[in-house]
Structure formats: C-alpha cells, structure tokens
Scaffold this motif. Structure first.
Motif, PDB file in Angstrom:
ATOM      1  N   GLU A  68       0.801  -1.228   0.000  1.00 39.04           N
ATOM      2  CA  GLU A  68       0.000   0.000   0.000  1.00 39.04           C
ATOM      3  C   GLU A  68       0.832   1.276   0.000  1.00 39.04           C
ATOM      4  N   PRO A  69       1.973   1.347   0.721  1.00 37.40           N
ATOM      5  CA  PRO A  69       2.784   2.567   0.629  1.00 37.40           C
ATOM      6  C   PRO A  69       3.241   2.870  -0.796  1.00 37.40           C
ATOM      7  N   THR A  70       3.527   1.823  -1.578  1.00 42.44           N
ATOM      8  CA  THR A  70       3.924   2.030  -2.969  1.00 42.44           C
ATOM      9  C   THR A  70       2.772   2.623  -3.764  1.00 42.44           C
ATOM     10  N   ILE A  71       1.561   2.138  -3.501  1.00 44.32           N
ATOM     11  CA  ILE A  71       0.382   2.655  -4.198  1.00 44.32           C
ATOM     12  C   ILE A  71       0.163   4.123  -3.847  1.00 44.32           C
ATOM     13  N   GLU A  72       0.309   4.459  -2.558  1.00 37.80           N
ATOM     14  CA  GLU A  72       0.109   5.848  -2.154  1.00 37.80           C
ATOM     15  C   GLU A  72       1.207   6.759  -2.696  1.00 37.80           C
ATOM     16  N   GLN A  73       2.431   6.233  -2.858  1.00 37.94           N
ATOM     17  CA  GLN A  73       3.500   7.013  -3.482  1.00 37.94           C
ATOM     18  C   GLN A  73       3.159   7.279  -4.943  1.00 37.94           C
ATOM     19  N   TYR A  74       2.589   6.279  -5.587  1.00 38.92           N
ATOM     20  CA  TYR A  74       2.130   6.447  -6.967  1.00 38.92           C
ATOM     21  C   TYR A  74       1.081   7.562  -7.036  1.00 38.92           C
ATOM     22  N   ASN A  75       0.140   7.533  -6.103  1.00 40.91           N
ATOM     23  CA  ASN A  75      -0.894   8.569  -6.074  1.00 40.91           C
ATOM     24  C   ASN A  75      -0.288   9.952  -5.854  1.00 40.91           C
ATOM     25  N   LYS A  76       0.741  10.032  -5.001  1.00 33.37           N
ATOM     26  CA  LYS A  76       1.397  11.310  -4.727  1.00 33.37           C
ATOM     27  C   LYS A  76       2.049  11.860  -5.987  1.00 33.37           C
ATOM     28  N   VAL A  77       2.818  11.021  -6.675  1.00 32.50           N
ATOM     29  CA  VAL A  77       3.506  11.468  -7.894  1.00 32.50           C
ATOM     30  C   VAL A  77       2.495  11.871  -8.961  1.00 32.50           C
ATOM     31  N   ARG A  78       1.411  11.118  -9.058  1.00 31.44           N
ATOM     32  CA  ARG A  78       0.396  11.435 -10.064  1.00 31.44           C
ATOM     33  C   ARG A  78      -0.277  12.772  -9.758  1.00 31.44           C
ATOM     34  N   ALA A  79      -0.523  13.054  -8.467  1.00 31.70           N
ATOM     35  CA  ALA A  79      -1.116  14.336  -8.080  1.00 31.70           C
ATOM     36  C   ALA A  79      -0.154  15.481  -8.377  1.00 31.70           C
ATOM     37  N   GLN A  80       1.140  15.273  -8.111  1.00 36.17           N
ATOM     38  CA  GLN A  80       2.137  16.293  -8.410  1.00 36.17           C
ATOM     39  C   GLN A  80       2.239  16.524  -9.917  1.00 36.17           C
ATOM     40  N   LEU A  81       2.140  15.451 -10.664  1.00 34.33           N
ATOM     41  CA  LEU A  81       2.228  15.548 -12.116  1.00 34.33           C
ATOM     42  C   LEU A  81       1.087  16.397 -12.667  1.00 34.33           C
ATOM     43  N   LYS A  82      -0.084  16.250 -12.091  1.00 32.99           N
ATOM     44  CA  LYS A  82      -1.235  17.044 -12.518  1.00 32.99           C
ATOM     45  C   LYS A  82      -0.991  18.524 -12.271  1.00 32.99           C
ATOM     46  N   VAL A  83      -0.431  18.858 -11.099  1.00 35.93           N
ATOM     47  CA  VAL A  83      -0.108  20.253 -10.768  1.00 35.93           C
ATOM     48  C   VAL A  83       0.962  20.783 -11.712  1.00 35.93           C
ATOM     49  N   ASN A  84       1.989  19.975 -11.973  1.00 36.81           N
ATOM     50  CA  ASN A  84       3.087  20.408 -12.841  1.00 36.81           C
ATOM     51  C   ASN A  84       2.615  20.660 -14.265  1.00 36.81           C
TER      52      ASN A  84
END
Length: 337
Positions: A68-84
């Motif tokens: 699950e931590p890997t999945i949440e890290q994926y979600n974090k990067v994806r959210a940052q990517l949207k902002v970027n």
C-alpha cells in the motif's frame, strides 16, 4: 606312477560357494530393509495441510501492508504531475505573447536603424535638412530622437520581461524532463503493482460481503461531514481498485477524496497530503466525518464513523466496507475543511 587326484572335500565345496551367495543375500536384505525404512518414513511424515481462509487473509493483509505505501506514493507522484502540467500550461501562455512582443519591437527598432543609420537619410529627411529653418530642424530632430528613445525603452522593457520568462522557460523545460522521468517511473511501478495484485488475487478465496451500509449516526455534525459520510456509505460494496477515485471503484485515499468532494472540499489523492490538508484532532476528540490514518508511513486512510468504526476501501479483493479502526495501528485523526 601317476598320482591320484583326490576329489574336493564336500566341506570345501560349501565354503567356496558361500561368499558369492552370501553377498547376494546380504544385498537383497539391505534393499528390503532400506525400502521398509523409507516406507515407514513416508507413512510417518506429517502432511502439510492447505492454509485456512483466515491464514490466507492474514498473509494477504501482511503483503498488502507492504504494497500500500507504494500505491500511495504512486498517487502522490500522479497528483504532483497534474499540478506540474498546469504550471507548464500557465508558463507557456505567458512566454508566447512576450516572445511575439519582443520580436515585433526588435523589428521596429531594426527598421528605424536601417532608415536613419544604415541607408542614410531618406529624400524627405535630406530635404528637411537643407530647407528647414534651424528651429524647425531642431524640433524635427528632437522628435526623431524621442521616437528612437521611446522605441529603445520599449525594447528594453520587453527584453527584460522576456529574460525573466526565459528563466521560467528553463524551469519549464526542466519540469517537462522531470515529468517524463516520472511518467516512466509510474509506468514501471504500475506494472509492478499490477503483477503483485494479480498474485494476491489468485490466492484470495472467493467470498461475498453483504452489508446494510453504515450504522446510524446520532449527533451534531457539520454539513460537510454529513455529506461526506452519506457519500462514502453509498459506496459500500464497491470494489477496491488501486488508483481509482470513483464513482464505481476506489482505493483508500480515492474514497475519502470522493466523499469530501461531494461536500465541496477538495482533498489530494494521496494519504500524506490529506494528512496535511486537515486540522489535527486527538483520538478523544475525534468525531464522525474525520479522517483516520494508519501506520507510521500514513499508508492507509478511512472515514471515521464514531464508536471505533470507519468506512474505508481496505485492499484488492475487499470492497468498500465498514470495519473497526482497531484492526490496524492508528496514526492519528484529521478534520478536513
């Protein structure tokens, strides 16, 4: 006189025949004994029973705790990517008109320089220099100087702005390079996560979860909390899909994001960000509608319902459901809004 040959003694015959026969008999005996020992061992070896449903669930839960931590890290990067990506769009909108404006200004200055300095005075300017009165000539030259100065000032201003946004453009290029790398990393992580989830799902027993939804909650709740609880409870029974934010499937932070979005509060699709987007409350002061987080790495989140109950999206193979918060180590509570 020939010596008579005596026939071999009967005892000697038995002795000479005995070694080969004894060896063969001993060999057969050893084989029989070994077979008996092996057979007895096989019969006495304990049989390994297939793991029970509870044991399988425990194994999967432990594996999921790591995944699950890997999945949440994926979600974090994806959210940052949207902002970027939004930053990229905004920067590009600022750079394009400045680029055009500076080019136009430079063209005007180039035309001015060409007319007055490179090609020499025009016929009209020559006539002005010959025939104009001194005060008229001075006046005209002053106008021309002011015109040149105005063009020069304009260009300086544009070039200064362009230089500023050229710096932003470099940041943009760096951002795009970072995004490309992140996309590649996400693709690799997605492939890894999908493979591990497939392994987990293959081991999962097929079960049906029946629930009447969330328990009745009595008390004074904020409008946003009421709406979030109602929305989350309507998803009970929907499947867990990692990276999903609804409307028909969810992961843990996707469910809480979806619930509060219905109440007009936007949360980032990442547990760590949701932890920072809410007000800290103690366990004693926690009330229905608060977010409850688990594990030291904040890798899981649910929507608190009170009485140590929550609605959450547990993991692959387990749909959105109501369960106790005491099945995992609680990291803390946050109140959105």
């Amino acid at each position: 006189m020939p010596v008579a040959t005596m026939p071999p003694h009967r005892h000697d015959l038995k002795v000479s025949a005995r070694p080969g026969g004894l060896r063969r008999a001993a060999h057969r005996l050893l084989v029989l004994v070994a077979a008996a020992v092996v057979g007895a061992g096989l019969l006495s070896a304990p049989a390994h029973a297939a793991p029970s449903v509870d044991e399988l669930e425990a194994q999967i839960d432990k594996k999921w705790e790591q995944l699950e931590p890997t999945i949440e890290q994926y979600n974090k990067v994806r959210a940052q990517l949207k902002v970027n990506r939004q930053k990229s769009t905004d920067l590009q909108k600022k750079i394009e008109p400045l680029s055009l404006q500076s080019e136009l200004a430079l063209n005007r200055v180039g035309d001015l320089a060409s007319r007055y300095y490179m090609s020499g005075p025009s016929h009209d300017i020559g006539a002005l220099l010959v025939s104009a009165k001194p005060d008229t000539l001075t006046e005209q030259l002053t106008v021309l100087d002011r015109l040149a100065a105005q063009e020069h000032k304009e260009v300086e201003g544009v070039l200064a702005m362009r230089a500023k946004y050229d710096g932003e453009k470099q940041k943009l290029d760096s951002l795009i390079a970072t995004q490309t790398r992140q996309q590649n990393e996400l693709a690799a992580k997605k492939k890894q996560i999908d493979a591990e989830i497939k392994q987990l799902e293959a081991a999962m027993p097929k079960t049906t979860v029946k629930t009447a939804g969330c328990p009745t909650i009595n008390g004074v709740l904020a409008v946003a909390a009421q709406k979030a609880i109602k929305t989350a409870c309507q998803q009970v029974g929907d499947p867990y899909v990692w990276g999903a934010t609804g409307p028909n499937s969810f992961d843990c932070s996707g469910l809480t994001q979806y619930a509060y979005k219905s109440a007009g509060i936007y949360l980032t699709h990442h547990t760590g960000d949701q932890w920072n987007e809410g007000k800290a409350v103690s366990r004693a002061d926690a009330r229905p509608g608060d977010l409850v987080f688990f594990y030291s790495g904040l890798s899981h989140v649910g929507l608190y319902l009170g009485n140590n109950q929550m609605v959450h999206a547990p993991r692959a193979g387990k749909p959105v459901q109501v369960s106790s918060i005491n099945t995992m180590p609680v990291a803390g509570f946050r109140r959105p809004g």
